[in-house]
Motif scaffolding. Structure first.
Motif, PDB file in Angstrom:
ATOM      1  N   ARG A  53       9.268   9.677   3.432  1.00 18.35           N
ATOM      2  CA  ARG A  53       8.131   9.282   4.267  1.00 18.35           C
ATOM      3  C   ARG A  53       7.033   8.692   3.399  1.00 18.35           C
ATOM      4  N   PRO A  54       6.260   7.732   3.918  1.00 16.07           N
ATOM      5  CA  PRO A  54       5.115   7.207   3.151  1.00 16.07           C
ATOM      6  C   PRO A  54       4.165   8.334   2.765  1.00 16.07           C
ATOM      7  N   TRP A  55       3.635   8.258   1.565  1.00 17.84           N
ATOM      8  CA  TRP A  55       2.724   9.295   1.078  1.00 17.84           C
ATOM      9  C   TRP A  55       1.439   9.289   1.886  1.00 17.84           C
ATOM     10  N   ASP A  69       6.223   7.112  -5.587  1.00 15.85           N
ATOM     11  CA  ASP A  69       6.458   6.821  -4.177  1.00 15.85           C
ATOM     12  C   ASP A  69       7.537   5.753  -4.037  1.00 15.85           C
ATOM     13  N   TRP A  70       8.714   6.187  -3.547  1.00 15.58           N
ATOM     14  CA  TRP A  70       9.834   5.270  -3.322  1.00 15.58           C
ATOM     15  C   TRP A  70      10.020   4.957  -1.835  1.00 15.58           C
ATOM     16  N   SER A  71       9.121   5.443  -0.998  1.00 20.40           N
ATOM     17  CA  SER A  71       9.346   5.380   0.443  1.00 20.40           C
ATOM     18  C   SER A  71       9.329   3.965   0.992  1.00 20.40           C
ATOM     19  N   ALA A  72       8.604   3.029   0.351  1.00 16.82           N
ATOM     20  CA  ALA A  72       8.501   1.670   0.883  1.00 16.82           C
ATOM     21  C   ALA A  72       9.837   0.938   0.860  1.00 16.82           C
ATOM     22  N   VAL A  73      10.725   1.355  -0.034  1.00  9.97           N
ATOM     23  CA  VAL A  73      12.022   0.675  -0.124  1.00  9.97           C
ATOM     24  C   VAL A  73      12.816   0.857   1.160  1.00  9.97           C
ATOM     25  N   GLY A  74      12.775   2.043   1.718  1.00  9.69           N
ATOM     26  CA  GLY A  74      13.528   2.306   2.933  1.00  9.69           C
ATOM     27  C   GLY A  74      12.786   1.962   4.202  1.00  9.69           C
ATOM     28  N   SER A  75      11.444   2.005   4.168  1.00 15.22           N
ATOM     29  CA  SER A  75      10.668   1.783   5.386  1.00 15.22           C
ATOM     30  C   SER A  75      10.106   0.383   5.498  1.00 15.22           C
ATOM     31  N   LEU A 131       7.307   1.957  -5.673  1.00 16.22           N
ATOM     32  CA  LEU A 131       8.265   0.863  -5.650  1.00 16.22           C
ATOM     33  C   LEU A 131       7.955  -0.049  -4.470  1.00 16.22           C
ATOM     34  N   PRO A 132       8.061  -1.356  -4.638  1.00 16.36           N
ATOM     35  CA  PRO A 132       7.819  -2.272  -3.519  1.00 16.36           C
ATOM     36  C   PRO A 132       9.027  -2.322  -2.594  1.00 16.36           C
ATOM     37  N   PRO A 133       8.852  -2.795  -1.371  1.00 16.66           N
ATOM     38  CA  PRO A 133      10.009  -2.973  -0.484  1.00 16.66           C
ATOM     39  C   PRO A 133      11.070  -3.841  -1.154  1.00 16.66           C
ATOM     40  N   GLY A 134      12.322  -3.420  -1.001  1.00 15.49           N
ATOM     41  CA  GLY A 134      13.417  -4.189  -1.567  1.00 15.49           C
ATOM     42  C   GLY A 134      13.766  -3.861  -3.001  1.00 15.49           C
ATOM     43  N   ASP A 140      12.238  14.694  -3.752  1.00 15.35           N
ATOM     44  CA  ASP A 140      12.235  14.807  -2.300  1.00 15.35           C
ATOM     45  C   ASP A 140      12.634  13.468  -1.670  1.00 15.35           C
ATOM     46  N   ASP A 141      13.803  13.318  -1.272  1.00 22.65           N
ATOM     47  CA  ASP A 141      14.929  14.210  -1.373  1.00 22.65           C
ATOM     48  C   ASP A 141      16.183  13.374  -1.537  1.00 22.65           C
ATOM     49  N   LEU A 142      17.303  14.015  -1.870  1.00 17.72           N
ATOM     50  CA  LEU A 142      18.541  13.276  -2.060  1.00 17.72           C
ATOM     51  C   LEU A 142      19.043  12.658  -0.761  1.00 17.72           C
ATOM     52  N   ASP A 143      18.674  13.247   0.385  1.00 19.31           N
ATOM     53  CA  ASP A 143      19.033  12.627   1.662  1.00 19.31           C
ATOM     54  C   ASP A 143      18.413  11.236   1.755  1.00 19.31           C
ATOM     55  N   GLY A 144      17.121  11.140   1.405  1.00 14.37           N
ATOM     56  CA  GLY A 144      16.428   9.861   1.475  1.00 14.37           C
ATOM     57  C   GLY A 144      16.972   8.850   0.483  1.00 14.37           C
ATOM     58  N   VAL A 145      17.327   9.315  -0.720  1.00 14.24           N
ATOM     59  CA  VAL A 145      17.926   8.417  -1.705  1.00 14.24           C
ATOM     60  C   VAL A 145      19.235   7.850  -1.176  1.00 14.24           C
TER      61      VAL A 145
END
Length: 395
Positions: free
Chosen positions: A58-60, A72-78, A88-91, A117-122
């Motif tokens: 989820r976004p921080w 924060d790696w959330s932007a890659v997936g969202s 990390l930036p999207p993509g 947090d978490d391997l599911d998201g990775v």
């Protein structure tokens, strides 16, 4: 000071305490209180050691707490624009994520705390191969760095082979199986503890933001069911496959694993045969090897400027120590007062050893065997810490 707690007293007690270098895999179903466990670990750790939070799903939200680094790696997936500096930036590809994590580990140094947090998201973001690579690379790295890491994951999101591989590599696995009223907490793996720790289980509920035990189910049926389930999962076998080989229904095997009913004698023998577990009278055959786990070891101050960690104390092989000699430090006698053969291998740096009136200078990669001579002193002429592998052999 190293934070040696999961943040939850109940978990600490089940695994006989958290050890330096532990990677704690906290796995459970969708209703398991994994978020609560992470929150308690973060609260117990923050301010005591450097803390790194890898944010994936989820976004921080909100500011970053003091003494905390958020990746924060959330932007890659969202595909949402990141708001933090370490983001990390999207993509972004998985290589960029690994490089960011390794750089953060280098910055915080030894003895930090991590939450991935978490391997599911990775897995959702980069695929199951990336989730496994992240664990295969990071778990041993943090173990070597004597850092403490918590890895929450939902078992239903991953294949049995993936979960089995994580169990093989990590030090501690605690499993949470929930129903409408409580969670059954079970220790699946606990390196560096006694054999009695694996299989411990307790039923718990959330009370005032913490886990509290409501009973301690220890009857024979439940303990036997836990052993059978652990052996099946360790081999990556489904209930349906084991039931087919044994000659019972999957429903019957499920009842056995849950301790609802015990298996008959013939069924139990077939279970041990299918799972490859020795069964019957007589002593268990020796494996032909012994393992000295790093979990639970502490560094010992041997002299001023000299610290050591006993890697092995074996009746056949003797003692093996990893010694760190501070830059510019010296000692007027050997690290150990023994009258047995000793050998020294320089892993890093330069060291001078005084042996019965002579001084030998050893460089990185050099080795020395003192069979009858005694080590009378040592010194590190360099500015950086030198590391030695020091063995004390049996007579």
């Amino acid at each position: 000071m190293q934070a040696r707690t999961s943040g939850t007293d109940l978990v600490d007690a089940l695994i006989d305490g958290v050890h330096i270098g532990d990677n704690l895999v906290l796995q459970g179903d969708d209703a398991a209180p994994l978020d609560l466990l992470v929150e308690r670990f973060v609260a117990a750790t923050r301010g005591r050691v450097p803390l790194v939070l890898v944010n994936v799903s989820r976004p921080w939200q909100g500011p970053v707490p003091p003494d905390t680094r958020v990746l924060d790696w959330s932007a890659v997936g969202s595909d949402s624009p990141p708001t933090l500096d370490d983001a990390l930036p999207p993509g972004a590809d998985f290589g960029a994520a690994m490089a960011m994590l390794e750089a953060a580990d280098d910055r915080v140094g030894e003895g930090a705390a991590f939450v991935i947090d978490d391997l599911d998201g990775v897995q959702r973001t980069w695929g199951p191969g990336a989730a496994l690579e992240l664990f295969l690379s990071t778990c041993p790295r943090l173990y070597r760095r004597r850092s403490l890491a918590v890895w929450p994951l939902h078992t239903g999101a991953h294949r049995p082979a993936f979960l089995r591989r994580l169990t093989e590599i990590t030090q501690v696995v605690v499993d949470f199986t929930t129903d409408a009223e409580s969670s059954l907490v079970t220790v699946r793996k606990a390196d560096g503890r006694g054999e009695q720790v694996v299989g411990r289980r307790v039923r718990a509920v959330v009370v005032d933001g913490d886990l509290a035990a409501v009973d301690s189910p220890r009857n024979t049926g439940e303990l036997l069911g836990t052993v059978i389930r652990d052996q099946r999962l360790a081999r990556g076998l489904s209930q349906a496959e084991v039931a087919r080989r044994v000659g019972i229904t999957p429903s019957a095997l499920s009842q056995v694993e849950r301790g609802v009913r015990g298996p008959g004698g013939d069924t139990l023998v077939r279970l041990w045969e299918v799972l490859g577990v020795p069964f019957g009278p007589g002593e268990r055959p020796e494996a032909g090897y012994r393992i000295a786990r790093r979990s639970g070891r502490d560094r010992t101050r041997l002299q001023d400027g000299l610290t050591g960690e006993c890697l092995l104390d074996d009746p056949v092989a003797g003692e093996v120590w990893a010694l760190d000699l501070a830059g510019g430090a010296s000692g007027s006698h050997g690290p150990f007062a023994v009258k047995r053969p000793e050998s020294v291998l320089v892993l890093r740096g330069v060291v001078d050893l005084q042996l019965d009136g002579r001084t030998e200078t050893l460089h990185e990669g050099d080795a020395l065997v003192a069979e009858t001579a005694s080590v009378r002193g040592w010194s590190n002429p360099g500015a950086e810490t030198a590391r030695l592998l020091w063995s004390i052999h049996r007579p």
